[in-house]
Design a protein around this motif. Structure first.
Motif, PDB file in Angstrom:
ATOM      1  N   LYS A  35     -31.912  -8.335  14.325  1.00 23.56           N
ATOM      2  CA  LYS A  35     -31.929  -7.099  13.535  1.00 23.56           C
ATOM      3  C   LYS A  35     -32.071  -7.347  12.040  1.00 23.56           C
ATOM      4  O   LYS A  35     -32.474  -6.445  11.310  1.00 23.56           O
ATOM      5  CB  LYS A  35     -30.663  -6.283  13.803  1.00 23.56           C
ATOM      6  CG  LYS A  35     -29.360  -6.969  13.441  1.00 23.56           C
ATOM      7  CD  LYS A  35     -28.176  -6.096  13.830  1.00 23.56           C
ATOM      8  CE  LYS A  35     -26.845  -6.750  13.478  1.00 23.56           C
ATOM      9  NZ  LYS A  35     -25.706  -5.884  13.816  1.00 23.56           N
ATOM     10  N   GLU A  55     -31.284  -5.931  19.493  1.00 21.21           N
ATOM     11  CA  GLU A  55     -31.465  -5.031  18.352  1.00 21.21           C
ATOM     12  C   GLU A  55     -30.482  -3.871  18.477  1.00 21.21           C
ATOM     13  O   GLU A  55     -30.029  -3.549  19.581  1.00 21.21           O
ATOM     14  CB  GLU A  55     -32.904  -4.489  18.318  1.00 21.21           C
ATOM     15  CG  GLU A  55     -33.949  -5.526  17.944  1.00 21.21           C
ATOM     16  CD  GLU A  55     -34.034  -5.775  16.439  1.00 21.21           C
ATOM     17  OE1 GLU A  55     -33.684  -4.856  15.660  1.00 21.21           O
ATOM     18  OE2 GLU A  55     -34.453  -6.877  16.048  1.00 21.21           O
ATOM     19  N   ASN A  56     -30.177  -3.217  17.346  1.00 18.31           N
ATOM     20  CA  ASN A  56     -29.197  -2.137  17.411  1.00 18.31           C
ATOM     21  C   ASN A  56     -29.714  -0.784  16.924  1.00 18.31           C
ATOM     22  O   ASN A  56     -28.956   0.177  16.887  1.00 18.31           O
ATOM     23  CB  ASN A  56     -27.933  -2.512  16.631  1.00 18.31           C
ATOM     24  CG  ASN A  56     -28.170  -2.606  15.143  1.00 18.31           C
ATOM     25  OD1 ASN A  56     -29.312  -2.721  14.693  1.00 18.31           O
ATOM     26  ND2 ASN A  56     -27.105  -2.553  14.364  1.00 18.31           N
ATOM     27  N   ARG A  57     -31.004  -0.701  16.579  1.00 15.37           N
ATOM     28  CA  ARG A  57     -31.591   0.585  16.195  1.00 15.37           C
ATOM     29  C   ARG A  57     -33.067   0.579  16.575  1.00 15.37           C
ATOM     30  O   ARG A  57     -33.783  -0.378  16.275  1.00 15.37           O
ATOM     31  CB  ARG A  57     -31.459   0.838  14.684  1.00 15.37           C
ATOM     32  CG  ARG A  57     -30.050   1.121  14.200  1.00 15.37           C
ATOM     33  CD  ARG A  57     -29.983   1.276  12.687  1.00 15.37           C
ATOM     34  NE  ARG A  57     -30.814   2.370  12.216  1.00 15.37           N
ATOM     35  CZ  ARG A  57     -31.937   2.229  11.511  1.00 15.37           C
ATOM     36  NH1 ARG A  57     -32.371   1.015  11.186  1.00 15.37           N
ATOM     37  NH2 ARG A  57     -32.619   3.280  11.115  1.00 15.37           N
ATOM     38  N   ALA A  61     -36.351  -1.745  15.467  1.00 21.35           N
ATOM     39  CA  ALA A  61     -36.801  -2.619  16.555  1.00 21.35           C
ATOM     40  C   ALA A  61     -38.234  -2.330  16.991  1.00 21.35           C
ATOM     41  O   ALA A  61     -38.850  -3.158  17.668  1.00 21.35           O
ATOM     42  CB  ALA A  61     -35.878  -2.456  17.757  1.00 21.35           C
TER      43      ALA A  61
END
Length: 231
Positions: A35, A55-57, A61
């Motif tokens: 990320k 990934e966190n969004r 991403a």
């Protein structure tokens, strides 16, 4: 160190942690948390041998997903809002942050519409920190029982984040607690199949997590850094 050197160092440390705990290194999977790096660095990470990307969004991403679609397995590791489920389900192969029934129902509906079943980890706040997302351990059985009715979700295991600590040894009770909780849940036979996966351990504490049974570790800075110029 270059990306390739860091990967070898991580592999060495995983092997040592497994040797200390009597485990097979092949039982530990690494999610490269990309990320904070560019799509180019994420691509080089995959080319260096990493198969799993975290990934966190979705907005951050998307470029990486389009570049690496079919070449990598994508893991959604951030907190997930119900209204963002449409962006995530069908693109990310695993979700590590299932923490409420309303979110499970949205994932299930989207998965059914796509004709897929999504492997999910239930996020548990073992440490009880107010700053951490996740379910309190005592309410996890009720959610697990509800998931048995949602065919679009495959509950594969549990996830947690330990508190930041100067000494990684301080995180051990959190990881041991998550493993104990999964054993207890499996003993209740709430699902047709037992949960087998523990997503726990990051750059500062992954060796302790492995010693306590982690099957997935999420590594960012120790593996890919923040941004790379390794050539």
């Amino acid at each position: 160190m270059t990306l390739e050197q860091r990967l070898k160092d991580v592999e060495r440390r995983i092997a040592q942690a497994c040797e200390r705990s009597g485990r097979n290194p092949g039982s530990v999977n690494v999610v490269a948390v990309t990320k904070y790096v560019s799509a180019g660095t994420a691509k080089r990470t995959v080319e260096a041998g990493m198969r799993h990307i975290g990934e966190n969004r979705w907005p951050a991403a998307e470029e990486k997903w389009r570049l690496l679609e079919g070449q990598a397995v994508f893991h959604y590791i951030g907190s997930l809002q119900s209204r963002k489920v449409r962006d995530v389900v069908g693109k990310f192969d695993y979700i590590h942050s299932l923490d409420r029934l309303s979110l499970a129902e949205e994932i299930h509906k989207r998965a059914e519409a796509l004709g897929i079943r999504v492997p999910c980890f239930l996020q548990v706040n073992v440490s009880g920190e107010d700053s951490k997302h996740g379910l309190a351990p005592e309410v996890v059985p009720a959610l697990v029982a509800s998931l048995g009715k949602l065919s679009g979700i495959r509950p594969v295991g549990l996830m947690t984040m330990a508190p930041l600590a100067d000494d990684a040894e301080e995180t051990r009770p959190v990881f041991a607690g998550l493993r104990k909780l999964m054993d207890e849940l499996n003993g209740l036979s709430l699902l047709d199949e037992p949960m087998t996966e523990l997503s726990m351990g990051m750059s500062g504490d992954f060796e302790v997590a492995i010693e306590e049974g982690a099957t997935w570790v999420r590594l960012g800075s120790v593996l890919v850094g923040h941004e790379e110029n390794d050539g």
